[in-house]
Every structure is written in structure tokens, then in C-alpha cells.
Design a protein around this motif. Sequence first.
Motif, short mmCIF file in Angstrom:
data_model
loop_
_atom_site.label_atom_id
_atom_site.label_comp_id
_atom_site.label_asym_id
_atom_site.label_seq_id
_atom_site.Cartn_x
_atom_site.Cartn_y
_atom_site.Cartn_z
N ALA A 15 0.82 -1.21 0.00
CA ALA A 15 0.00 0.00 0.00
C ALA A 15 0.86 1.26 0.00
N SER A 16 1.91 1.27 0.81
CA SER A 16 2.77 2.46 0.86
C SER A 16 3.51 2.68 -0.45
N THR A 17 3.95 1.59 -1.11
CA THR A 17 4.61 1.72 -2.40
C THR A 17 3.66 2.25 -3.46
N ALA A 18 2.42 1.77 -3.45
CA ALA A 18 1.43 2.25 -4.42
C ALA A 18 1.14 3.74 -4.23
N VAL A 19 1.01 4.17 -2.98
CA VAL A 19 0.76 5.60 -2.72
C VAL A 19 1.96 6.44 -3.14
N MET A 20 3.16 5.97 -2.87
CA MET A 20 4.37 6.71 -3.23
C MET A 20 4.50 6.86 -4.74
N VAL A 21 4.23 5.78 -5.46
CA VAL A 21 4.33 5.82 -6.92
C VAL A 21 3.29 6.78 -7.50
N ALA A 22 2.06 6.71 -6.99
CA ALA A 22 1.00 7.58 -7.50
C ALA A 22 1.29 9.05 -7.20
N ALA A 23 1.87 9.33 -6.02
CA ALA A 23 2.13 10.72 -5.66
C ALA A 23 3.34 11.29 -6.37
N MET A 24 4.41 10.51 -6.44
CA MET A 24 5.65 11.01 -7.02
C MET A 24 5.68 10.91 -8.53
N GLY A 25 4.97 9.93 -9.09
CA GLY A 25 5.05 9.72 -10.53
C GLY A 25 4.58 10.91 -11.32
N PHE A 85 9.34 0.54 -11.06
CA PHE A 85 10.33 -0.53 -11.00
C PHE A 85 11.59 -0.09 -10.27
N SER A 86 11.97 1.16 -10.44
CA SER A 86 13.18 1.67 -9.78
C SER A 86 12.99 1.73 -8.27
N LEU A 87 11.84 2.20 -7.81
CA LEU A 87 11.60 2.29 -6.37
C LEU A 87 11.53 0.91 -5.73
N VAL A 88 10.96 -0.06 -6.41
CA VAL A 88 10.90 -1.41 -5.86
C VAL A 88 12.30 -2.02 -5.76
N LEU A 89 13.11 -1.84 -6.80
CA LEU A 89 14.47 -2.36 -6.76
C LEU A 89 15.30 -1.67 -5.68
N TRP A 90 15.15 -0.35 -5.58
CA TRP A 90 15.91 0.37 -4.58
C TRP A 90 15.45 0.00 -3.17
N VAL A 129 21.84 10.22 -6.19
CA VAL A 129 22.89 10.16 -7.21
C VAL A 129 22.59 9.09 -8.25
N THR A 130 22.07 7.95 -7.82
CA THR A 130 21.75 6.86 -8.74
C THR A 130 20.48 7.19 -9.52
N PRO A 131 20.42 6.84 -10.81
CA PRO A 131 19.20 7.10 -11.59
C PRO A 131 18.02 6.26 -11.10
N ILE A 132 17.31 6.80 -10.14
CA ILE A 132 16.10 6.14 -9.61
C ILE A 132 14.91 7.05 -9.83
N LEU A 133 15.01 8.28 -9.37
CA LEU A 133 13.95 9.26 -9.62
C LEU A 133 14.10 9.90 -10.99
N TRP A 134 15.26 9.86 -11.56
CA TRP A 134 15.50 10.47 -12.87
C TRP A 134 16.10 9.42 -13.80
N ALA A 135 15.79 9.55 -15.07
CA ALA A 135 16.24 8.59 -16.07
C ALA A 135 17.66 8.91 -16.51
N PRO A 136 18.47 7.90 -16.84
CA PRO A 136 19.84 8.17 -17.29
C PRO A 136 19.90 8.98 -18.57
N MET A 142 21.12 -2.15 -11.39
CA MET A 142 19.71 -1.85 -11.62
C MET A 142 19.37 -1.87 -13.11
N GLU A 143 20.31 -1.47 -13.94
CA GLU A 143 20.03 -1.41 -15.37
C GLU A 143 19.86 -2.79 -15.99
N ILE A 144 20.63 -3.77 -15.54
CA ILE A 144 20.53 -5.09 -16.16
C ILE A 144 19.18 -5.73 -15.91
N LEU A 145 18.47 -5.29 -14.87
CA LEU A 145 17.15 -5.85 -14.58
C LEU A 145 16.03 -4.90 -14.97
#
Length: 291
Positions: free
Chosen positions: A75-85, A105-110, A219-226, A245-248
Amino acid sequence: MDSMQNAPSTEDTQRTSQPAPVLALLPETGVSYIRHAWQDMLSGMKLARLGATLGWLDIKLRYRGSILGPFWLTASTAVMVAAMGVLYAYLMNMDVHKYLPFLTFSLVLWGFASGTLQDGCTTFTSASGLIHSARMPYSLHVLRATVRNLLTVAHNIPVVVVVFLWFAVVPAWSWTMPAACALWVFDSFMATFLLGILGTRFRDVPPIVASTLQILFFVTPILWAPELMKTGQDWLLLDPFFPLMEILRTPFTGDIVNAAIWPAALGWSAVLTVVTFALFARMRARLAYWV
């Protein structure tokens, strides 16, 4: 006759005259360090079922008495994705249909990576009761923590599935997907092992890891795309989290993997493996005294 029967025999006399055996405690050498560390890892893998069971019990005990249990993470991940996306897509002037699956996908991996590293610092200290009371391979406790974090991240997979179905994202299915998943599991095991040793010896390691992860999150491309970096993308390979993160992430989002990503990911994995095994071989005999 009785005196002859009670007289000690020749064998008894020789047995009693022999000196008592002496236990010689010899220091370990370089070869024995490596052999014992390798035997510990093999013994832990033989008890993989026990490690998985202990990890499953940790999840059950952690959310005992809760209504949703670990699905609070979903639930918290879904709310975060909807708010930040929507917000970050507007700020970075990106298409929501492309950015939201990337961000999810980036937030789940991180979340899995950061949770593994922070939990890894207390792998052996949290299992001090078992270490002091039972003779178990140290790798079993690492396997237990790895399974626990894998089960935790599994509760966020439904969020990824819903977002991918909503935006009709078609992954680029290939052999790299299972290979990348296997490398993630292997690296999480080794990172947990490494930080477990360091966190047991130096109790300052957990706050250092937490502070470092806060910096790497931006610093890592999580919130921003490379792709937002017009030049200097090769410098991102110096960040060990980026190639991993990129290989997956790239095949699941339907993009093409850069040719330099896999060699960088395998290189960082090799460095992690060598450092972890060397440190464990040297410190294995002292872990029980540090917890």
C-alpha cells in the motif's frame, strides 16, 4: 590363585604407563582460513531449507497482530508511486506513460537494495542467541536474512504488475532476465555477508550505511532517467548500483541494454565476492566473540 587373578596384566601395565594424549592448539594458516570459510558456505547451502524457513518465520513474527501484515508495504509503495510519478514527470517534462513504469520498478528495486544493506549490518548481532547456543554455519544466518528480504520485496511485485498492465508495458523477454535476477540474489547474499561481518566488528557501520544510502538514492538514476544526462553517462558506471539496476530494469521496461552495463555489473559483483570471501575467511573464527 586369587592374587594371580588380581595382578595387573602386561597390557594393562603398558596402557597405564603410556602418557596421556596432549591436545595441541595450532594457529590457522592461510590455507586453513580459506578451507574453513569454504566449508562454512557449503554447509550453509546444505541447510538452505532451514534458512528459508527461518526467514519465513521472521516475516510472520514481524507482522504478527497486524491486519494487513507485510501488505502495508504494498500500500505504501502504491501511494508513493502515485504521488511522485505525476509530480516528477511534470517537473522533468517527461511522458507519464513512460516515466511511471520506470519510477515504479526503480523504487521497488531500490527498496530491496537498501533494505538488504541496512538489514545486513545486523545479520549476526540479531542472531547472537543462536550463534552462542548452537553450532551453525555463519552462512546460514546470511541465507536467512536474504530470504527475509526477498519475501519482503515480493509484496511490492503486485504494484509493478498493475502499473505495467495499466500502461501496456511489454518487457523485452530474453535470457538476460533470469541471469539478472540470479545476479541480484547472489549479490544480495554477498552484500549481506560483507556488511554482517563489518557491522559485527564495528557498530558504527549501520549509521554509515544509512547515511550513504540517502546520498546514493539521489545520485543513482532512480527518480531520474539516465537519458537526462546528455554527456558523461559513462561516469555512472562508477556507481555500483547503476549497472546492477540497469541489467534488470531495462529489459523489463522494454528498453535496450547498453553494451557496457553487463561487464560493469559483473565486475562489481566479482569485486564484492572476492572482498567478502577474503574478509570472512580472515574473521570467521572471531565472529562468535564479537556478537
